[in-house]
Design an enzyme around this catalytic site. Structure first.
Site, mmCIF file in Angstrom:
data_model
loop_
_atom_site.group_PDB
_atom_site.id
_atom_site.type_symbol
_atom_site.label_atom_id
_atom_site.label_comp_id
_atom_site.label_asym_id
_atom_site.label_seq_id
_atom_site.Cartn_x
_atom_site.Cartn_y
_atom_site.Cartn_z
ATOM 1 N N CYS A 219 -12.741 -4.038 7.179
ATOM 2 C CA CYS A 219 -12.257 -2.647 7.164
ATOM 3 C C CYS A 219 -12.520 -2.006 5.800
ATOM 4 O O CYS A 219 -12.018 -2.476 4.777
ATOM 5 C CB CYS A 219 -10.766 -2.654 7.509
ATOM 6 S SG CYS A 219 -9.843 -1.236 6.929
ATOM 7 N N CYS B 170 -9.497 -0.768 3.897
ATOM 8 C CA CYS B 170 -8.738 -1.927 3.396
ATOM 9 C C CYS B 170 -9.305 -2.397 2.065
ATOM 10 O O CYS B 170 -8.560 -2.734 1.135
ATOM 11 C CB CYS B 170 -8.787 -3.075 4.404
ATOM 12 S SG CYS B 170 -8.078 -2.681 6.025
ATOM 13 N N CYS C 27 5.383 14.776 -9.935
ATOM 14 C CA CYS C 27 6.796 14.384 -9.942
ATOM 15 C C CYS C 27 6.986 13.020 -9.292
ATOM 16 O O CYS C 27 7.783 12.196 -9.760
ATOM 17 C CB CYS C 27 7.640 15.431 -9.212
ATOM 18 S SG CYS C 27 7.546 17.088 -9.920
ATOM 19 N N CYS D 71 5.734 18.161 -5.416
ATOM 20 C CA CYS D 71 4.928 17.986 -6.638
ATOM 21 C C CYS D 71 4.447 16.534 -6.752
ATOM 22 O O CYS D 71 5.254 15.610 -6.892
ATOM 23 C CB CYS D 71 5.769 18.378 -7.856
ATOM 24 S SG CYS D 71 5.166 17.733 -9.425
#
Length: 781
Positions: A576, A579, A694, A691
């Protein structure tokens, strides 16, 4: 929009799609090999564009669609990322990039404007990968023309740029970058107008007169070499006592006859740097010296300092390039190796040798490239030889040498390494000097599987193709990593254009594919192409920060986890792509979590190997990321991660949402009563839920709160919910961190603005608070 137009566009797209699907292999469309370079692809496309353009084939109703197919093939193969997708997945892998190749220029454009400098031998057309290796990766002097094929001034400059390149051939490197094709490179170099003429390595943009003489003069100022101005006073010190053993090229300037100009001498000093010393004598000022040496004019080449004025070769030309050729022809030819000498080199492939060698492989008796005569003088401590593969056929076949010329280093420590750069003396010498001290070797089928895959020693192997730009960018970083930790890990490379069957056997389908074999177990690297990322990958593999779970350990360690323990599990499949992209971020997250005081364990499950675990757990797509929270038992209750942001910082912020926190959530009333009116110091994070910065900052703020627990209280304010509060505090950006040292008494409320901490780093925030402790009553800080 008119529905008729919409239907027409849809029909056109469908038609174009069918045409392109039926067109066949993109390499075959352009008539190039899969190993073709970007320049070869561009030249092949230009030839086709001129002959098959609809403007020149008006009688062919299919000319437009045919040309779309050609343009589509070129647009994909010229772009290294699209080319890699195409090589790996075919056209199916390009569905998201289908818009490319639907438009094209007029016939006149391809005839006159396309690839302005592709046919100029003195000018090197640079792509992004060429630039990173040859310009950014060296201290060589380059004068580069960043141009656009649509720029009239660029076309006006082209003849002058060619003249300048011819005059400076061998003195500096002259390059050109087509910003229409390599706009990303031009943007990275800060190019905003065309043509932009930039001198490297200082990256100085030239804005002066664009005449040939002005350009040459500017470039010459950058030279780091100089010629010796010899006089009666300094001749003994500079020449007689010279112990370098280098030949001398001296021009005598008197009343009669010709001598070389200072500019020509300076060019020759740069061309012959490290090989031949260049000097001038003004016979009008140092007549006694010229009389002693027996010359009043002309130019002479002396084999060494002892022969100056005795035996010299007179050179009649005044042109730097002609003089260079004459001088190089006087240097000894590279030694042709006999069977015994070469066999001794081969015998040391798996052991050690008495000396390091650079060997030049050719397939002809009459190979003469005088520039390569520079090599013995440039490679102190490295022996240089040549092998004619027509005579030593079996030995060359043993080394899989099929392309000529080929250059290969044979190292004292054993093993050999092939050179893949430009066949110039300076590039070859730089490679050889670096190669003999780099613990990296070229591998072939004889090394697999016993020496590499089945070895008890770790091996890091780079499977690559020389025509692949990302491969050529990775190779220097791979070499840097080998230098730094080559004593702990074996490093090797496999050229998949030579050893295609070997690469297919090990399921290498795209380039570069870099695999770390540790105790016979392969681990594929999928991080950034940098030496630091490669080294970090090796260390993480040898000492895994992520725990690999089996069905037994999953139910034992996750299902029966302790009360205060949290588990993060990545369910993945080795094939994958997403992954593999997540893997380095997941390892970084694991290392971040180790620093946390709480017990957070990071693990992964290989669902290809443990399908009997993933299927009962309801894992149906990869990667699937689950958080098994504190306070629960078993594996039925978990929190799934659904964000597209899969970097370590975003994942860490998500984890902190489910960890016990020392940070209090503050409302309007709590902020006033508990912060502004309190004599207890507070640190407050003003944030917005949407945000991204944040979210990334949240773990840092948690570290601050944890460190200051019991000394300074920590709080956070949601500025989306309490806009008036944040406005009163003067918050204009998120996140904003404010420190409130504490009220000095009753009815003495603190300013809501507090003290602004302009940092989002935990250590810097803590340092700020401690520096303000002197003004506070809380001496324990």
């Amino acid at each position: 929009m008119d529905l008729t137009l919409l239907h027409y566009q849809a029909l056109w797209i469908m038609c174009a799609s069918v045409c392109i699907t039926l067109a066949g292999d993109f390499y075959a469309i352009l008539g190039v090999e899969k190993s073709a370079s970007a320049k070869e692809i561009r030249k092949a496309f230009k030839k086709l564009a001129i002959s098959t353009h609809p403007d020149k084939n008006t009688d062919d109703p299919e000319a437009h669609n045919k040309f779309l197919i050609i343009t589509r093939a070129y647009e994909v193969l010229k772009d290294e990322e699209l080319r890699k997708k195409y090589d790996l997945h075919g056209e199916e892998g390009l569905s998201e990039d289908f818009n490319r190749g639907r438009q094209y220029e007029s016939w006149q454009y391809y005839q006159q404007n396309f690839g302005i400098y592709d046919d100029d031998q003195e000018i090197i057309t640079l792509s992004k990968s060429d630039f990173e290796v040859s310009v950014d990766g060296t201290d060589d002097i380059w004068f580069i023309n960043f141009y656009s094929t649509h720029c009239s001034h660029c076309h006006d400059l082209a003849p002058t740029w060619r003249e300048m390149a011819r005059e400076l051939e061998g003195v500096i490197r002259v390059g050109a970058v087509n910003c229409e094709d390599d706009w990303a490179l031009c943007r990275m170099q800060g190019i905003h107008s065309y043509p932009s003429l930039v001198l490297y390595p200082g990256r100085d943009e030239y804005r002066g007169d664009r005449s040939k003489d002005a350009l040459v003069k500017h470039a010459m100022r950058s030279l780091r070499t100089s010629h010796d101005k010899l006089t009666t006073g300094n001749f003994k010190r500079r020449v007689t006592e010279d112990t370098s053993g280098q030949p001398w090229l001296i021009t005598f300037c008197g009343d009669d006859g010709d001598c070389l100009e200072d500019k020509t001498c300076l060019k020759l000093a740069a061309m012959l740097d490290g090989l031949v010393k260049v000097g001038t004598i003004d016979c009008l000022k140092s007549g006694d010296l010229c009389t002693k040496l027996g010359h009043q004019h002309s130019t002479y080449l002396y084999t060494d300092a002892d022969h100056v004025g005795k035996q010299g070769l007179e050179i009649s030309s005044l042109v730097a390039q002609d003089i260079l050729s004459t001088v190089l022809h006087q240097l000894p030819e590279v030694t042709l190796l006999d069977t015994d000498t070469f066999q001794n080199l081969l015998d040391g492939m798996k052991g050690e040798r008495e000396a390091a060698w650079l060997v030049h492989f050719v397939d002809s008796d009459d190979f003469h490239d005088v520039e390569l005569r520079k090599l013995p003088a440039m490679l102190e401590g490295i022996q240089v030889g040549r092998v004619n593969c027509r005579e030593l056929t079996d030995q060359c076949r043993t080394l899989h040498v099929k392309k000529f010329p080929t250059f290969m280093t044979f190292k004292e420590s054993g093993g050999a390494e092939i050179f893949y750069g430009r066949a110039t003396a300076h590039d070859i010498a730089a490679f050889a000097q670096d190669s003999v001290i780099t613990p990296l070797t070229s591998l072939d089928p004889s090394d697999f599987p016993d020496r590499v895959v089945l070895s008890r020693e770790p091996w890091f192997v780079d499977f690559f193709a020389p025509w692949c730009p990302p491969c050529m960018r990775l190779l220097p970083e791979f070499r840097k990593a080998a230098k730094r930790i080559g004593e702990q890990v074996n490093f090797g490379t496999v050229d998949c254009t030579v050893h295609g069957n070997l690469c297919s056997t090990y399921n290498v389908r795209s380039y570069p594919t870099t695999i770390f074999y540790n105790q016979t177990v392969p681990h594929q690297f999928s991080g950034h192409h940098s030496a630091s990322a490669l080294i970090e990958f090796i260390k993480d593999t040898l000492d895994p920060p992520v725990l690999s779970l089996t069905p037994d350990t999953f139910y034992q360690m996750v299902g029966d986890r302790e009360q205060g323990e949290m588990w993060l599990v990545d369910f993945f499949a080795p094939w994958c792509g997403p992954c593999r992209q997540l893997a380095p971020e997941w390892r970084e997250l694991a290392k971040m979590m180790k620093k946390n005081a709480l017990s957070v364990r990071v693990a992964h499950v290989d669902c290809q190997a443990h399908h009997d675990l993933c299927q009962p757990e309801g894992v149906s797509s990869y990667p699937t990321i689950r958080l098994y929270p504190i306070g629960y038992q078993g594996t039925d209750y978990y929190v799934a991660y659904n964000s597209w942001q899969r970097d370590a910082g975003s994942l860490q912020a998500w984890v902190y949402e489910y960890l016990p926190s020392k940070v209090e959530t503050l409302t309007w009333n709590a902020f006033g009563a508990e912060v502004l009116d309190s004599d207890i110091p507070w640190i407050v994070d003003f944030y917005a839920p949407w945000c991204g910065h944040c979210q990334v900052f949240k773990p840092e703020f948690e570290k601050v709160a944890e460190t200051l627990d019991g000394k300074v209280k920590a709080g956070k304010v949601d500025c989306d919910r309490f806009q008036r509060l944040c406005s009163q505090a003067g918050i204009q950006a998120y996140p904003s961190v404010r420190f409130y040292p504490g009220s000095k008494g009753p009815n003495n409320r603190q300013n809501p603005h507090g003290l602004d901490i302009n940092s989002q780093n935990a250590d810097e925030i803590l340092s700020f608070i401690r520096s303000h402790a002197k003004n506070m009553r809380h001496d324990e800080l």
